[in-house]
Design a protein around this motif. Structure first.
Motif, PDB file in Angstrom:
ATOM      1  N   MET A   1       0.844  -1.185   0.000  1.00  0.00           N
ATOM      2  CA  MET A   1       0.000   0.000   0.000  1.00  0.00           C
ATOM      3  C   MET A   1       0.884   1.241   0.000  1.00  0.00           C
ATOM      4  SD  MET A   1      -3.159  -1.155   0.113  1.00  0.00           S
ATOM      5  CE  MET A   1      -4.171   0.158   0.726  1.00  0.00           C
ATOM      6  N   THR A   2       0.593   2.149  -0.931  1.00  0.00           N
ATOM      7  CA  THR A   2       1.333   3.409  -0.954  1.00  0.00           C
ATOM      8  C   THR A   2       0.964   4.243   0.270  1.00  0.00           C
ATOM      9  OG1 THR A   2      -0.409   4.553  -2.175  1.00  0.00           O
ATOM     10  CG2 THR A   2       1.273   3.384  -3.473  1.00  0.00           C
ATOM     11  N   ALA A   3       1.794   5.230   0.546  1.00  0.00           N
ATOM     12  CA  ALA A   3       1.522   6.118   1.681  1.00  0.00           C
ATOM     13  C   ALA A   3       0.192   6.836   1.497  1.00  0.00           C
ATOM     14  CB  ALA A   3       2.661   7.117   1.824  1.00  0.00           C
ATOM     15  N   GLU A   4      -0.117   7.208   0.248  1.00  0.00           N
ATOM     16  CA  GLU A   4      -1.376   7.904  -0.026  1.00  0.00           C
ATOM     17  C   GLU A   4      -2.580   6.998   0.277  1.00  0.00           C
ATOM     18  OE1 GLU A   4       1.890   9.737  -2.300  1.00  0.00           O
ATOM     19  OE2 GLU A   4       1.159   7.679  -2.093  1.00  0.00           O
ATOM     20  N   LYS A   5      -2.481   5.731  -0.129  1.00  0.00           N
ATOM     21  CA  LYS A   5      -3.563   4.796   0.171  1.00  0.00           C
ATOM     22  C   LYS A   5      -3.674   4.551   1.668  1.00  0.00           C
ATOM     23  CE  LYS A   5      -3.607   1.983  -4.039  1.00  0.00           C
ATOM     24  NZ  LYS A   5      -3.412   0.595  -4.540  1.00  0.00           N
ATOM     25  N   GLN A   6      -2.543   4.413   2.313  1.00  0.00           N
ATOM     26  CA  GLN A   6      -2.559   4.202   3.765  1.00  0.00           C
ATOM     27  C   GLN A   6      -3.248   5.364   4.474  1.00  0.00           C
ATOM     28  OE1 GLN A   6       1.515   3.551   4.842  1.00  0.00           O
ATOM     29  NE2 GLN A   6       1.589   1.476   3.990  1.00  0.00           N
ATOM     30  N   ALA A   7      -3.031   6.574   3.979  1.00  0.00           N
ATOM     31  CA  ALA A   7      -3.671   7.743   4.572  1.00  0.00           C
ATOM     32  C   ALA A   7      -5.185   7.701   4.356  1.00  0.00           C
ATOM     33  CB  ALA A   7      -3.083   9.023   3.990  1.00  0.00           C
ATOM     34  N   ALA A   8      -5.596   7.263   3.167  1.00  0.00           N
ATOM     35  CA  ALA A   8      -7.032   7.157   2.885  1.00  0.00           C
ATOM     36  C   ALA A   8      -7.682   6.093   3.760  1.00  0.00           C
ATOM     37  CB  ALA A   8      -7.243   6.837   1.407  1.00  0.00           C
ATOM     38  N   VAL A   9      -6.994   4.956   3.914  1.00  0.00           N
ATOM     39  CA  VAL A   9      -7.500   3.885   4.777  1.00  0.00           C
ATOM     40  C   VAL A   9      -7.593   4.373   6.219  1.00  0.00           C
ATOM     41  CG1 VAL A   9      -6.933   1.623   5.759  1.00  0.00           C
ATOM     42  CG2 VAL A   9      -6.775   1.991   3.285  1.00  0.00           C
ATOM     43  N   ALA A  10      -6.594   5.129   6.652  1.00  0.00           N
ATOM     44  CA  ALA A  10      -6.613   5.672   8.011  1.00  0.00           C
ATOM     45  C   ALA A  10      -7.772   6.654   8.191  1.00  0.00           C
ATOM     46  CB  ALA A  10      -5.290   6.371   8.312  1.00  0.00           C
ATOM     47  N   ALA A  11      -8.075   7.413   7.149  1.00  0.00           N
ATOM     48  CA  ALA A  11      -9.200   8.350   7.207  1.00  0.00           C
ATOM     49  C   ALA A  11     -10.519   7.601   7.378  1.00  0.00           C
ATOM     50  CB  ALA A  11      -9.236   9.211   5.951  1.00  0.00           C
ATOM     51  N   ILE A  12     -10.627   6.456   6.712  1.00  0.00           N
ATOM     52  CA  ILE A  12     -11.829   5.627   6.871  1.00  0.00           C
ATOM     53  C   ILE A  12     -11.907   5.082   8.287  1.00  0.00           C
ATOM     54  CG2 ILE A  12     -12.943   3.475   6.133  1.00  0.00           C
ATOM     55  CD1 ILE A  12     -11.829   4.013   3.324  1.00  0.00           C
ATOM     56  N   GLU A  13     -10.784   4.625   8.800  1.00  0.00           N
ATOM     57  CA  GLU A  13     -10.756   4.073  10.156  1.00  0.00           C
ATOM     58  C   GLU A  13     -11.199   5.123  11.175  1.00  0.00           C
ATOM     59  OE1 GLU A  13     -10.714   1.204  12.800  1.00  0.00           O
ATOM     60  OE2 GLU A  13     -10.102   0.803  10.732  1.00  0.00           O
ATOM     61  N   LYS A  14     -10.818   6.372  10.948  1.00  0.00           N
ATOM     62  CA  LYS A  14     -11.227   7.438  11.855  1.00  0.00           C
ATOM     63  C   LYS A  14     -12.737   7.645  11.846  1.00  0.00           C
ATOM     64  CE  LYS A  14      -6.927  10.125  11.724  1.00  0.00           C
ATOM     65  NZ  LYS A  14      -6.294  11.403  11.302  1.00  0.00           N
ATOM     66  N   LYS A  15     -13.382   7.230  10.754  1.00  0.00           N
ATOM     67  CA  LYS A  15     -14.839   7.377  10.626  1.00  0.00           C
ATOM     68  C   LYS A  15     -15.579   6.083  10.987  1.00  0.00           C
ATOM     69  CE  LYS A  15     -14.757  11.615   8.969  1.00  0.00           C
ATOM     70  NZ  LYS A  15     -15.399  12.762   9.649  1.00  0.00           N
ATOM     71  N   ALA A  16     -14.898   5.169  11.656  1.00  0.00           N
ATOM     72  CA  ALA A  16     -15.503   3.867  11.952  1.00  0.00           C
ATOM     73  C   ALA A  16     -16.790   4.011  12.757  1.00  0.00           C
ATOM     74  CB  ALA A  16     -14.506   2.983  12.699  1.00  0.00           C
ATOM     75  N   ASP A  17     -16.799   4.877  13.737  1.00  0.00           N
ATOM     76  CA  ASP A  17     -18.002   5.055  14.551  1.00  0.00           C
ATOM     77  C   ASP A  17     -19.154   5.599  13.718  1.00  0.00           C
ATOM     78  OD1 ASP A  17     -16.661   4.111  16.752  1.00  0.00           O
ATOM     79  OD2 ASP A  17     -16.272   6.099  17.615  1.00  0.00           O
ATOM     80  N   LEU A  18     -18.845   6.546  12.826  1.00  0.00           N
ATOM     81  CA  LEU A  18     -19.886   7.108  11.959  1.00  0.00           C
ATOM     82  C   LEU A  18     -20.458   6.041  11.026  1.00  0.00           C
ATOM     83  CD1 LEU A  18     -21.464   9.523  10.782  1.00  0.00           C
ATOM     84  CD2 LEU A  18     -19.519   9.914   9.253  1.00  0.00           C
ATOM     85  N   VAL A  19     -19.574   5.238  10.450  1.00  0.00           N
ATOM     86  CA  VAL A  19     -20.025   4.171   9.541  1.00  0.00           C
ATOM     87  C   VAL A  19     -20.935   3.203  10.277  1.00  0.00           C
ATOM     88  CG1 VAL A  19     -19.249   2.220   8.129  1.00  0.00           C
ATOM     89  CG2 VAL A  19     -18.007   4.393   8.043  1.00  0.00           C
ATOM     90  N   ALA A  20     -20.544   2.786  11.480  1.00  0.00           N
ATOM     91  CA  ALA A  20     -21.359   1.860  12.268  1.00  0.00           C
ATOM     92  C   ALA A  20     -22.685   2.497  12.660  1.00  0.00           C
ATOM     93  CB  ALA A  20     -20.598   1.411  13.507  1.00  0.00           C
ATOM     94  N   GLN A  21     -22.644   3.767  13.019  1.00  0.00           N
ATOM     95  CA  GLN A  21     -23.870   4.464  13.419  1.00  0.00           C
ATOM     96  C   GLN A  21     -24.860   4.530  12.262  1.00  0.00           C
ATOM     97  OE1 GLN A  21     -23.232   8.488  14.827  1.00  0.00           O
ATOM     98  NE2 GLN A  21     -25.370   9.046  14.522  1.00  0.00           N
ATOM     99  N   VAL A  22     -24.376   4.881  11.081  1.00  0.00           N
ATOM    100  CA  VAL A  22     -25.253   4.948   9.910  1.00  0.00           C
ATOM    101  C   VAL A  22     -25.820   3.571   9.590  1.00  0.00           C
ATOM    102  CG1 VAL A  22     -25.294   5.346   7.415  1.00  0.00           C
ATOM    103  CG2 VAL A  22     -24.205   7.011   8.927  1.00  0.00           C
ATOM    104  N   ALA A  23     -24.961   2.548   9.612  1.00  0.00           N
ATOM    105  CA  ALA A  23     -25.425   1.188   9.327  1.00  0.00           C
ATOM    106  C   ALA A  23     -26.523   0.778  10.304  1.00  0.00           C
ATOM    107  CB  ALA A  23     -24.256   0.208   9.395  1.00  0.00           C
ATOM    108  N   ASP A  24     -26.356   1.110  11.567  1.00  0.00           N
ATOM    109  CA  ASP A  24     -27.341   0.715  12.577  1.00  0.00           C
ATOM    110  C   ASP A  24     -28.642   1.496  12.432  1.00  0.00           C
ATOM    111  OD1 ASP A  24     -25.562  -1.092  13.588  1.00  0.00           O
ATOM    112  OD2 ASP A  24     -25.019   0.073  15.362  1.00  0.00           O
TER     113      ASP A  24
END
Length: 480
Positions: A1-24
């Motif tokens: 994974m490039t550094a740019e992709k790793q940063a994007a993946v990390a950005a998603i991880e930071k939104k984990a609570d939001l993703v779970a909240q929306v799903a629920d």
């Protein structure tokens, strides 16, 4: 994974609570096809707060939307679904059948997770575009009514998907894999027959039975089955039998038909033959028949080039991990249905060696959750079910992945799926799907050769042209 992709993946991880909240929240709404008002509104509000330009009610579908970020090409589309199924109300995280609402609805296909995972991907790509400051656009499309509304096909009738360079999506499943192969096209039509009521004993000669017309239509279609493609299917359900009094000649009756075939052009031809049988049944019974178009969707066009892009990123990111408690839950849930020992993955249905390898991986995993990525399968594959993702795939290069959201062999459209959709197992599937889709989208935004390869394959596979199964005057609707 490039550094740019790793940063994007990390950005998603930071939104984990939001993703779970929306799903629920979507899980709790459990809204049926084309009725997803709360679900669509939630996505639009969240996406606006996250900096996307949102357009509601696209293609004249009230619960459809688009959410843009970026500018210029390439334009990568991500597909979200959020409709539920009737009769599947179920308590989340339960190991037994427990309705929340008697006779209520539930997300038996995991679309609460599907939409949330697609949103997660859009958030990741947005983070990348913000940092990279390069041309490119990500669009999250809210696509209602997959379970009987076919919004993506209505959007295809309007030519929406021709504007994309590629489309990516995912679906919750029992395996981690890149999906390949075609699916059945499908057309749904409701036939309303109208006759004349009369006393069935005293004045039978004055009655004209609409129910007789429905029964004769069903007999006619039965004889048609001998003379259609072996991959075609015709299903029906009598939605109105005309009442509960046998001594009254039924003045009304309705039947809902679903015509499937491997290619959408063949389905359109087969549908025309079924229409003639309905007309013949009306003639034989001296009744009238009114046809109501419900929905139609095309078969799926494979794109191996995009599948390889998805697989490379899936391989780099691995698969979700689970706590001992989550694994124990999945193991117990697997004991509530048959088929938990089957070989996972679409490739296992067509290749014995592939199936043996999948079973070996499953045995090594040691639990009902498939904690491994299946090998990339790009052989011949055909799924008899239908999805309106097919219509997207006829207008732009399209590919999909599966991420395990429930234990091995769990049946589709089941209470077990609904139960898993409100657990951390489901949340992890949505978040991980978002990471894989975002990483693949970044490749497509930054490597013109990958998109060119996908487009060349797309043009070859769609050379016959797209046959739209949606009549020009049809509007999205559901059966009576």
């Amino acid at each position: 994974m490039t550094a740019e992709k790793q940063a994007a993946v990390a950005a998603i991880e930071k939104k984990a609570d939001l993703v779970a909240q929306v799903a629920d929240e979507i899980w709790s709404f459990a809204e049926l096809s084309l009725q997803e008002e709360q679900s669509a509104d939630l996505y639009c509000r969240v996406l606006e707060q996250e900096g996307f330009k949102v357009e509601r009610g696209i293609c004249n579908i009230p619960t459809a939307f688009s959410a843009f970020y970026g500018s210029g090409r390439p334009i990568i589309g991500l597909l979200a679904e959020y409709d539920a199924l009737s009769g599947l109300s179920q308590k989340g995280g339960s190991l037994t059948r427990e309705e929340l609402v008697s006779g209520g609805c539930g997300h038996g296909c995991g679309h609460n997770l599907l939409g949330a995972g697609a949103m997660a991907a859009a958030l990741g790509v947005k983070a990348y575009l913000e940092a990279a400051k390069i041309p490119g656009t990500v669009v999250l499309y809210g696509c209602p009514g997959e379970e009987g509304g076919a919004a993506k096909a209505f959007m295809a009738r309007d030519g929406l998907w021709y504007g994309l360079d590629a489309a990516l999506t995912w679906h919750p499943d029992d395996a981690n894999e890149v999906l390949t192969g075609s699916s059945n096209s499908c057309i749904q039509t409701q036939y309303h027959f109208t006759g004349v009521a009369a006393h069935a004993a005293g004045d039978p000669d004055r009655g004209r039975s609409a129910l007789d017309a429905v029964e004769l239509m069903n007999v006619g279609v039965q004889f048609l089955r001998e003379h259609m493609s072996d991959k075609a299917r015709v299903h029906y359900a009598i939605t109105d039998a005309g009442g509960r009094s046998p001594n009254v000649v039924q003045p009304r009756a309705s039947v809902l038909y679903m015509v499937r075939s491997n290619h959408v052009a063949e389905a359109v031809e087969l549908q025309a033959r079924v229409d003639k049988i309905a007309q013949g049944a009306a003639l034989m019974t001296e009744t009238t028949v009114e046809k109501k178009f419900i929905d139609g969707l095309a078969d799926t066009v494979t794109n191996h080039a995009l599948e390889r892009v998805l697989y490379r990123n899936f391989e780099a990111l691995g698969v979700p991990s689970y706590t001992p408690e989550e694994l124990a839950f999945a193991d117990s849930l697997a004991g509530t249905y048959s088929g938990s020992d089957r070989a996972p993955g679409v490739g296992s249905q067509y290749d014995l060696d592939y199936a043996a390898d999948a079973q070996a991986r499953r045995a090594q995993a040691g639990h009902a959750m498939n904690r491994f990525l299946l090998p990339l399968y790009q052989g011949d594959a055909f799924q008899p079910g239908s999805t309106d993702v097919g219509d997207v795939s006829w207008q732009c290069p399209t590919a999909q992945i599966h991420v395990a959201a429930w234990p091995n062999g769990c049946p589709g459209h089941s209470w077990q799926n609904v139960s898993c959709g409100r657990t951390d197992i489901g949340h992890k599937a949505a978040l991980h799907a978002g990471k894989v889709l975002a990483a693949a989208a970044i490749d497509l935004l930054t490597d013109p050769a990958l998109l060119e390869e996908a487009k060349t394959e797309f043009q070859r596979r769609t050379a016959a042209g797209y046959t739209c199964p949606i009549p020009a005057d049809a509007v999205p609707t559901i059966a009576d």
